[in-house]
Design a protein around this motif. Structure first.
Motif, PDB file in Angstrom:
ATOM      1  N   THR A 170      -6.373  46.153  -6.063  1.00 41.20           N
ATOM      2  CA  THR A 170      -5.111  46.179  -5.328  1.00 41.20           C
ATOM      3  C   THR A 170      -5.015  47.407  -4.428  1.00 41.20           C
ATOM      4  O   THR A 170      -4.079  47.507  -3.640  1.00 41.20           O
ATOM      5  CB  THR A 170      -3.889  46.160  -6.276  1.00 41.20           C
ATOM      6  N   ASN A 171      -5.950  48.327  -4.547  1.00 41.29           N
ATOM      7  CA  ASN A 171      -5.997  49.474  -3.633  1.00 41.29           C
ATOM      8  C   ASN A 171      -7.184  49.299  -2.694  1.00 41.29           C
ATOM      9  O   ASN A 171      -8.335  49.413  -3.115  1.00 41.29           O
ATOM     10  CB  ASN A 171      -6.186  50.801  -4.384  1.00 41.29           C
ATOM     11  N   PHE A 172      -6.909  49.014  -1.452  1.00 41.20           N
ATOM     12  CA  PHE A 172      -7.938  48.928  -0.419  1.00 41.20           C
ATOM     13  C   PHE A 172      -7.563  49.973   0.614  1.00 41.20           C
ATOM     14  O   PHE A 172      -6.899  49.702   1.595  1.00 41.20           O
ATOM     15  CB  PHE A 172      -7.954  47.513   0.185  1.00 41.20           C
ATOM     16  N   TRP A 173      -7.980  51.220   0.329  1.00 41.38           N
ATOM     17  CA  TRP A 173      -7.474  52.365   1.076  1.00 41.38           C
ATOM     18  C   TRP A 173      -8.503  52.898   2.068  1.00 41.38           C
ATOM     19  O   TRP A 173      -9.676  53.069   1.748  1.00 41.38           O
ATOM     20  CB  TRP A 173      -7.097  53.495   0.108  1.00 41.38           C
ATOM     21  N   ALA A 174      -8.009  53.182   3.266  1.00 43.56           N
ATOM     22  CA  ALA A 174      -8.778  53.887   4.292  1.00 43.56           C
ATOM     23  C   ALA A 174     -10.196  53.348   4.432  1.00 43.56           C
ATOM     24  O   ALA A 174     -11.177  54.071   4.256  1.00 43.56           O
ATOM     25  CB  ALA A 174      -8.805  55.382   3.970  1.00 43.56           C
ATOM     26  N   PRO A 175     -10.361  52.075   4.771  1.00 42.26           N
ATOM     27  CA  PRO A 175     -11.708  51.499   4.872  1.00 42.26           C
ATOM     28  C   PRO A 175     -12.481  52.015   6.073  1.00 42.26           C
ATOM     29  O   PRO A 175     -11.914  52.401   7.093  1.00 42.26           O
ATOM     30  CB  PRO A 175     -11.416  49.998   5.017  1.00 42.26           C
ATOM     31  N   ASP A 176     -13.787  52.019   5.930  1.00 43.37           N
ATOM     32  CA  ASP A 176     -14.691  52.317   7.043  1.00 43.37           C
ATOM     33  C   ASP A 176     -15.852  51.343   6.967  1.00 43.37           C
ATOM     34  O   ASP A 176     -16.154  50.796   5.889  1.00 43.37           O
ATOM     35  CB  ASP A 176     -15.189  53.759   6.966  1.00 43.37           C
ATOM     36  N   ILE A 177     -16.521  51.115   8.069  1.00 41.80           N
ATOM     37  CA  ILE A 177     -17.625  50.162   8.116  1.00 41.80           C
ATOM     38  C   ILE A 177     -18.759  50.749   8.941  1.00 41.80           C
ATOM     39  O   ILE A 177     -18.532  51.418   9.955  1.00 41.80           O
ATOM     40  CB  ILE A 177     -17.158  48.799   8.684  1.00 41.80           C
ATOM     41  N   VAL A 178     -19.978  50.510   8.490  1.00 45.70           N
ATOM     42  CA  VAL A 178     -21.182  51.038   9.141  1.00 45.70           C
ATOM     43  C   VAL A 178     -22.156  49.884   9.350  1.00 45.70           C
ATOM     44  O   VAL A 178     -22.384  49.076   8.441  1.00 45.70           O
ATOM     45  CB  VAL A 178     -21.843  52.130   8.277  1.00 45.70           C
ATOM     46  N   GLU A 179     -22.726  49.805  10.542  1.00 47.08           N
ATOM     47  CA  GLU A 179     -23.790  48.845  10.788  1.00 47.08           C
ATOM     48  C   GLU A 179     -25.121  49.503  10.423  1.00 47.08           C
ATOM     49  O   GLU A 179     -25.489  50.537  10.976  1.00 47.08           O
ATOM     50  CB  GLU A 179     -23.798  48.398  12.253  1.00 47.08           C
ATOM     51  N   GLY A 180     -25.808  48.905   9.443  1.00 47.71           N
ATOM     52  CA  GLY A 180     -27.050  49.490   8.958  1.00 47.71           C
ATOM     53  C   GLY A 180     -28.237  49.195   9.856  1.00 47.71           C
ATOM     54  O   GLY A 180     -28.179  48.361  10.763  1.00 47.71           O
ATOM     55  N   LYS A 181     -29.336  49.907   9.596  1.00 48.62           N
ATOM     56  CA  LYS A 181     -30.563  49.691  10.357  1.00 48.62           C
ATOM     57  C   LYS A 181     -31.116  48.288  10.135  1.00 48.62           C
ATOM     58  O   LYS A 181     -31.889  47.775  10.954  1.00 48.62           O
ATOM     59  CB  LYS A 181     -31.613  50.729   9.954  1.00 48.62           C
ATOM     60  N   CYS A 238      -8.155  53.748  -6.489  1.00 52.67           N
ATOM     61  CA  CYS A 238      -7.793  54.624  -7.604  1.00 52.67           C
ATOM     62  C   CYS A 238      -7.513  53.871  -8.902  1.00 52.67           C
ATOM     63  O   CYS A 238      -6.927  54.432  -9.819  1.00 52.67           O
ATOM     64  CB  CYS A 238      -6.575  55.475  -7.238  1.00 52.67           C
ATOM     65  N   GLU A 239      -7.903  52.612  -8.987  1.00 51.04           N
ATOM     66  CA  GLU A 239      -7.646  51.855 -10.211  1.00 51.04           C
ATOM     67  C   GLU A 239      -8.647  52.180 -11.315  1.00 51.04           C
ATOM     68  O   GLU A 239      -8.382  51.922 -12.491  1.00 51.04           O
ATOM     69  CB  GLU A 239      -7.648  50.362  -9.898  1.00 51.04           C
ATOM     70  N   MET A 240      -9.793  52.735 -10.918  1.00 44.58           N
ATOM     71  CA  MET A 240     -10.779  53.129 -11.919  1.00 44.58           C
ATOM     72  C   MET A 240     -11.272  54.553 -11.644  1.00 44.58           C
ATOM     73  O   MET A 240     -12.438  54.859 -11.851  1.00 44.58           O
ATOM     74  CB  MET A 240     -11.947  52.146 -11.947  1.00 44.58           C
ATOM     75  N   GLY A 241     -10.385  55.403 -11.130  1.00 44.05           N
ATOM     76  CA  GLY A 241     -10.758  56.807 -11.031  1.00 44.05           C
ATOM     77  C   GLY A 241     -10.807  57.421  -9.663  1.00 44.05           C
ATOM     78  O   GLY A 241     -11.428  58.470  -9.489  1.00 44.05           O
ATOM     79  N   CYS A 242     -10.218  56.839  -8.643  1.00 40.88           N
ATOM     80  CA  CYS A 242     -10.191  57.416  -7.291  1.00 40.88           C
ATOM     81  C   CYS A 242     -11.596  57.664  -6.760  1.00 40.88           C
ATOM     82  O   CYS A 242     -12.046  58.811  -6.606  1.00 40.88           O
ATOM     83  CB  CYS A 242      -9.334  58.685  -7.255  1.00 40.88           C
ATOM     84  N   ASN A 243     -12.287  56.570  -6.490  1.00 41.43           N
ATOM     85  CA  ASN A 243     -13.660  56.601  -6.004  1.00 41.43           C
ATOM     86  C   ASN A 243     -13.770  55.858  -4.676  1.00 41.43           C
ATOM     87  O   ASN A 243     -12.864  55.135  -4.274  1.00 41.43           O
ATOM     88  CB  ASN A 243     -14.599  55.914  -7.013  1.00 41.43           C
ATOM     89  N   ILE A 244     -14.946  56.023  -4.028  1.00 40.26           N
ATOM     90  CA  ILE A 244     -15.290  55.246  -2.846  1.00 40.26           C
ATOM     91  C   ILE A 244     -16.299  54.182  -3.260  1.00 40.26           C
ATOM     92  O   ILE A 244     -17.363  54.504  -3.811  1.00 40.26           O
ATOM     93  CB  ILE A 244     -15.896  56.133  -1.740  1.00 40.26           C
ATOM     94  N   TYR A 245     -15.986  52.915  -3.000  1.00 39.84           N
ATOM     95  CA  TYR A 245     -16.863  51.805  -3.365  1.00 39.84           C
ATOM     96  C   TYR A 245     -17.451  51.174  -2.110  1.00 39.84           C
ATOM     97  O   TYR A 245     -16.857  51.244  -1.029  1.00 39.84           O
ATOM     98  CB  TYR A 245     -16.097  50.763  -4.175  1.00 39.84           C
ATOM     99  N   GLY A 246     -18.612  50.528  -2.270  1.00 42.17           N
ATOM    100  CA  GLY A 246     -19.316  49.957  -1.137  1.00 42.17           C
ATOM    101  C   GLY A 246     -19.642  48.485  -1.299  1.00 42.17           C
ATOM    102  O   GLY A 246     -19.915  48.013  -2.415  1.00 42.17           O
ATOM    103  N   TYR A 247     -19.637  47.770  -0.165  1.00 40.83           N
ATOM    104  CA  TYR A 247     -19.937  46.340  -0.128  1.00 40.83           C
ATOM    105  C   TYR A 247     -20.800  46.062   1.103  1.00 40.83           C
ATOM    106  O   TYR A 247     -20.799  46.833   2.067  1.00 40.83           O
ATOM    107  CB  TYR A 247     -18.650  45.522  -0.055  1.00 40.83           C
ATOM    108  N   VAL A 248     -21.504  44.934   1.097  1.00 35.24           N
ATOM    109  CA  VAL A 248     -22.386  44.590   2.200  1.00 35.24           C
ATOM    110  C   VAL A 248     -22.186  43.128   2.595  1.00 35.24           C
ATOM    111  O   VAL A 248     -21.855  42.282   1.755  1.00 35.24           O
ATOM    112  CB  VAL A 248     -23.868  44.853   1.829  1.00 35.24           C
TER     113      VAL A 248
END
Length: 740
Positions: free
Chosen positions: A122-133, A144-154
């Motif tokens: 439920t927290n989708f905060w300050a997203p950023d996106i990068v185009e990989g090589k 912050c639902e499991m500890g205030c971390n940055i998670y990644g998806y592809v």
């Protein structure tokens, strides 16, 4: 008791559509009568001044909705804005993306992002996106639902569907990295000219020793190496939202300073010869701030768009007028100019936005500046002279909207195109892009006989804009809002646009149908009613019947007694409470309207606790929920408790101790008001996010204690907001016997 509708409501809503249309055009064609009739209908002439924020065709904000922390990217010939979905408690809305080909017409899509194994996102905060090589797209966001971390998806596309970078939910940047206690949020990534990717992150950094910087492993795209903290002195007066860009050979570290909750929020920068620093504070700081008339209020948390040789700063600002705590933010863009490679000029924030730099193939919106009439409209706040006028639905301005007078449904909006014209497409931008609205569109040649244009009365799919195609000829269009996905949402429209020809919609994305049924409508009834005067001296207080419509029994816990004080029979709360055995009604969920009214005498007013009533379970509290409680103390809670001092509402004038007072709290879905002895004491603009599934209605305490220590003669609760004139009436009707 059920309060009757006012004469005005009966006059306006009790008549037929034909009468309303005829009255509307009679007024328009008789200018001398126009002011008189408006005065008659409203009781006063609104003194709102049309400023730039209300101008037709204003280009800021650029998105029609509540969004913050924008990251702007261009992939191919399409622009994308990834942002925090706002105007829910602590910005806990759906993960959406906006996209556009012409930078003028934007489309919203709710992305498919797998939840954590042990927790829904439920927290989708300050997203950023990068185009990989590898040509794939890597999405990062804070949670912050499991500890205030940055998670990644592809994903293979910029809009998903997305796959976790770690099936075990291992964060890309964990809380406490690169040093213990460091909050890993607000990450932004920068690709240098040599192909290396650097990350910059941190929030509340003035308390946490400065921002962090590290290098992203470009082989895995899911862990940081060589990370360190940037000394606080290198980025003076910081708060959050670091953003790196390069100008020539200089590395420009931009960031947001002061407080995101108020007008002090701003954008600053420092520069260096290296991605790691050391950084030197730049000139002209802060380069973006609240403007003089506060129409651009609290601008910050930005990203940069480079278009040919020009730079544009894309940022969020608070709504105007401002919702309490800065909960409702919108995305804007203005030009940013460098004096040289290490110096940024002060940005002039505007409502006009920027000149078009992309040609649009979208045809003329024939509803632009069209005359309108609505079933009702809302006056936003007692603190501001501001209206949600029906004309704002056709002004092509994302800072303004039509909003009905309250959240009762149905409500309708009629658009007059001036003459009979072909209508092939209608695009409606409702207030909340990620929740569905149920509605129908009708058309008419003469404003009397109506035909169906589009039937979305059973719609369960969200989107902005909602697109309805047909092929008719008409002068009038009528939008009727019938239902909403979330409780308490208004019939509210940023813009309704009408076209005489069809055109290409980029990407053609369609949101998934919601599985949730539409929200119930308010019963507009007295839900809870207890009165000490109705209890006999020999009655047990172990259980007290609720005389309100939801019924049930209040059970006593702790120390609550029935006493006769100063000739007034009242409950005496010391360390006890009365808890209703019925579930909190669904009409009080999320943003549902309510009124709570009580006669109390508080012998000693403390700074903490002193909760008169609560109806939200904090033991089930999450960041997406607010806490609702009526209080009588001199601390942060003051009058109304929600979360903390940024969102709570104090009494402007604290009711005098050891005297009987009539305290009433109302919330109509937009404005929260506290009355003392029939007089408005304070108000604030809010959107609640109340979770009630496991909550109880408790009188004399909160669910975690916080006991009230004083007398209460009576207590009533309604699932709608009672108007000020009726509050006086209710006060006189419930006045305790024996009170002079």
């Amino acid at each position: 008791m059920v309060l009757k509708k006012s004469k005005l409501q009966l006059f306006w809503f009790g008549n037929t559509e034909e009468f309303k249309i005829n009255l509307y055009y009679f007024i328009l064609n008789n200018k001398l009568l126009h002011g008189f009739i408006i005065l008659f209908l409203t009781g006063t002439l609104f003194a709102q001044k049309d400023s730039d924020v209300n101008a037709n065709g204003a280009k800021n904000p650029i998105l029609p909705g509540w969004f913050a922390d924008p990251t702007i990217k261009k992939f191919g010939d399409i622009y994308y804005i990834y942002a925090t979905t706002d105007n829910e408690m602590l910005a806990s809305g759906a993960p959406t993306v906006w996209y556009s080909k012409d930078f003028q017409n934007w489309y919203n899509y709710t992305m498919e992002i797998p939840s954590f194994s042990a927790q829904l996102i439920t927290n989708f905060w300050a997203p950023d996106i990068v185009e990989g090589k590898d040509g794939k797209y890597y999405l990062y966001f804070g949670n912050c639902e499991m500890g205030c971390n940055i998670y990644g998806y592809v994903s293979d596309t910029p809009v998903g569907p997305w796959t976790k970078l770690s099936e075990n939910d291992v964060p890309v940047i964990s809380n406490g990295y690169p040093r213990e206690g460091f909050p890993s949020l607000d990450a932004q990534f920068f690709t240098d000219t040599d192909g290396k990717i650097y990350g910059y992150w941190g929030t509340w950094v003035h308390y946490n020793g400065g921002y962090a910087v590290g290098e992203l492993n470009t082989k895995t795209m899911k862990e940081m190496v060589n990370s360190t903290n940037i000394p606080l002195a290198q980025t003076p007066r910081p708060f959050e939202a670091a953003y790196m860009m390069k100008k020539g050979n200089k590395y420009i570290l931009m960031y947001s300073g002061a407080s995101c909750h108020d007008e002090t929020y701003n954008v600053r920068y420092s520069y260096s010869d290296s991605p790691y620093g050391p950084f030197t504070p730049g000139k002209n700081n802060p380069i973006l701030s609240t403007n003089d008339d506060q129409t651009v209020h609290g601008p910050g948390h930005h990203s940069i768009l480079k278009e040919k040789d020009d730079c544009y700063i894309v940022y969020h600002k608070h709504d105007y007028p401002m919702t309490r705590g800065g909960l409702a933010r919108q995305v804007c863009i203005d030009k940013m100019i460098f004096e040289n490679d290490s110096t940024i000029k002060t940005v002039v924030p505007t409502m006009k936005g920027i000149d078009d730099f992309v040609r649009s193939d979208v045809p003329e919106n024939i509803a632009f500046k069209a005359k309108t009439i609505a079933s009702s409209y809302h006056l936003k706040s007692t603190q501001y002279d501001y209206e949600y006028k029906s004309s704002y639905a056709t002004d092509d301005n994302n800072a303004t909207m039509w909003k009905a007078a309250d959240n009762t449904l149905p409500q309708d909006l009629i658009v007059d195109l001036g003459s009979v014209k072909p209508i092939k497409r209608v695009m409606t931008q409702f207030e909340f892009a990620s929740y569905y609205y149920q509605y129908k569109l009708e058309y008419s040649v003469n404003g009397k006989k109506w035909f169906l244009y589009a039937d979305k009365s059973k719609n369960q799919t969200s989107g902005s804009p909602m697109i309805d195609d047909n092929n008719v000829k008409a002068r009038y269009l009528k939008l009727t809002v019938l239902g909403t996905e979330k409780m308490g949402l208004y019939a509210a429209v940023w813009n309704i646009k009408v076209y005489s020809s069809l055109f290409e919609i980029p990407l053609q994305l369609q949101n998934k149908k919601s599985t949730k049924t539409s929200a119930p409508l308010s019963t507009r009834k007295l839900l809870v009613d207890i009165d000490a005067n109705q209890i006999f001296e020999n009655d047990s207080l172990v259980s007290i019947p609720n005389r309100g419509t939801i019924g049930g029994v209040f059970t006593k816990s702790g120390e609550v007694s029935l006493e006769n004080t100063d000739g007034i029979k009242a409950f005496n709360f010391t360390k006890g409470a009365l808890t209703l055995d019925k579930a909190v009604p669904k009409t009080l969920a999320w943003n549902g309207s309510f009124t709570v009214a009580t006669w109390v005498r508080n012998p000693t007013i403390s700074k903490e606790g002193e909760i008169l009533a609560s109806w939200c379970d904090r033991r089930e509290f999450s960041l997406a929920n607010s806490y609702n409680a009526l209080a009588y103390n001199s601390g942060n809670y003051g009058a109304v408790a929600h979360l903390d001092g940024h969102f709570d509402m104090r009494y402007s004038k604290l009711p005098e101790a050891n005297k009987w007072h009539y305290i009433v709290l109302t919330f109509d879905g937009v404005v929260e008001k506290i009355y003392v002895d029939g007089v408005l004491d304070n108000s604030q603009n809010m959107l609640l996010s109340s979770a009630i599934d496991k909550a109880k209605i408790i009188i004399g305490a909160s669910d975690i204690g916080e006991n009230y220590s004083g007398f209460m003669a009576s207590f009533q609760m309604y699932d709608y907001a009672i108007h000020s004139a009726d509050i006086i009436k209710l006060m006189n009707e419930t006045k305790p016997k024996g009170l002079l």
